[in-house]
Design an enzyme around this catalytic site. Structure first.
Site, mmCIF file in Angstrom:
data_model
loop_
_atom_site.group_PDB
_atom_site.id
_atom_site.type_symbol
_atom_site.label_atom_id
_atom_site.label_comp_id
_atom_site.label_asym_id
_atom_site.label_seq_id
_atom_site.Cartn_x
_atom_site.Cartn_y
_atom_site.Cartn_z
ATOM 1 N N PRO A 70 0.780 -1.278 0.205
ATOM 2 C CG PRO A 70 -0.031 -0.732 2.372
ATOM 3 C CD PRO A 70 0.697 -1.995 1.420
ATOM 4 C CB CYS A 71 1.422 3.883 -2.080
ATOM 5 S SG CYS A 71 -0.213 4.119 -3.033
ATOM 6 C CD GLN A 72 -3.306 2.714 1.447
ATOM 7 O OE1 GLN A 72 -2.048 2.448 1.520
ATOM 8 N NE2 GLN A 72 -4.414 2.134 1.362
ATOM 9 N N GLY A 73 0.693 6.127 2.755
ATOM 10 C CA GLY A 73 1.296 6.905 3.716
ATOM 11 C C GLY A 73 2.502 7.730 3.102
#
Length: 313
Positions: A70-73
């Site tokens: 995931p890359c939400q951060g």
């Protein structure tokens, strides 16, 4: 050609690599239903649990590591405190394992937004991280419809090659295209969702299909993601994994627009074989399908790497 699979889910990426001739020797995911689905369709080599709790010493050596993180951060504000953001934990775990196991190659799938996050600073940070780990990294945005998948699904594939490996990986060239584009020799029109589901019976009729159940969530035909009409003469909209805000999954409308697509129909649009069975509740199965990499597209990505191992032999 041994592969370790991280964040495997139901195994779409794994299936593509397997079909290309690779051997997945170890896999991991934290979702219990996805792990049970994986075991049913692939075997017992998947480990259930958080990758954060698994020592790299317990992961076998391999030629290739595959997965998606995931890359939400990766935001502008968070770049300065990158390691403090909980949403980056899984990316850092992927980096940790690649750095320690030192496979010849790694393949990571991600959403298209990763290229523009924080005005491009996020992807540059990722490239720097893998360069420090001993890899040169490539990145490219794809639409899976260009590879025979009856679905418009834009995803980024990151490929890392260990610095001592003398091989230039080349991404596969499109073999399908929008009918609006001038057809080139060897390039076919996109496969439409109408074509893909043409012979699939209604769920209420007599059939022997796995997972041919569907959401009763109302068809509203609003101009909003998950609620738009489905055009039978185009590839499907992106199969969704996210919920509708009430815990369920908003399934794409059937090409006849009289109901939502069933789990099986969604899996067909993703490119899973008819005998691939998903386990868990209906919502869980929808999520597993939506989170997967289309196996047909994964096969095209993996086929390009076979050239290296054939040359090595």
């Amino acid at each position: 050609m041994n592969v370790v699979s991280l964040f495997s889910g139901a195994g779409g990426l794994d299936l593509g690599f397997q079909q290309a001739g690779f051997r997945v020797i170890w896999a991991n995911d934290f979702d219990k239903d996805a792990v049970e689905t994986y075991k049913l369709n692939f075997g017992e080599h998947i480990v259930h649990g958080s990758i954060c709790d698994i020592s790299t010493d317990d992961i076998p050596d391999c030629d290739v590591i595959i997965g998606g993180f995931p890359c939400q951060g990766f935001s502008q504000a968070n770049l300065l405190r990158f390691e403090e953001d909980d949403r980056n934990k899984l990316y850092l775990e992927f980096l940790r394992i690649v750095k320690h196991k030192q496979p010849k190659f790694f393949f990571a799938e991600n959403v298209r937004g990763i290229l523009s996050l924080a005005n491009g600073e996020a992807i540059r940070s990722i490239e720097d991280d893998f360069a420090s780990a001993g890899y040169r990294m490539q990145k490219q945005l794809f639409n899976t419809a260009d590879y025979g998948v009856p679905q418009s699904r834009h995803r980024v594939i990151l490929v890392g090659t260990r610095l001592d490996i003398d091989f230039n990986y080349e991404y596969p060239k499109p073999i399908f295209a929008s009918p609006k584009k001038n057809e080139k020799e060897g390039v076919k029109p996109w496969v439409t969702i109408g074509e893909a589901l043409f012979n699939i019976p209604e769920p209420e009729s007599s059939h022997n299909l796995h997972n041919h159940i569907y959401s009763q969530y109302k068809v509203t035909n609003r101009n909003f993601t998950g609620h738009r009409r489905t055009d039978p003469n185009k590839p499907s909209p992106t199969i969704l994994a996210r919920g509708n805000g009430k815990g369920g999954v908003c399934a794409i409308q059937h090409p006849k627009n009289h109901r939502r697509m069933s789990v099986r129909e969604s899996a067909i649009v993703q490119g899973f074989p008819m005998n691939f069975e998903f386990l868990g509740s209906m919502s869980s199965c929808y999520r597993q399908v939506g989170n997967a990499v289309p196996p047909l597209f994964a096969r095209a990505i993996a086929d390009q790497l076979v050239k290296y191992f054939e040359g090595e032999k």
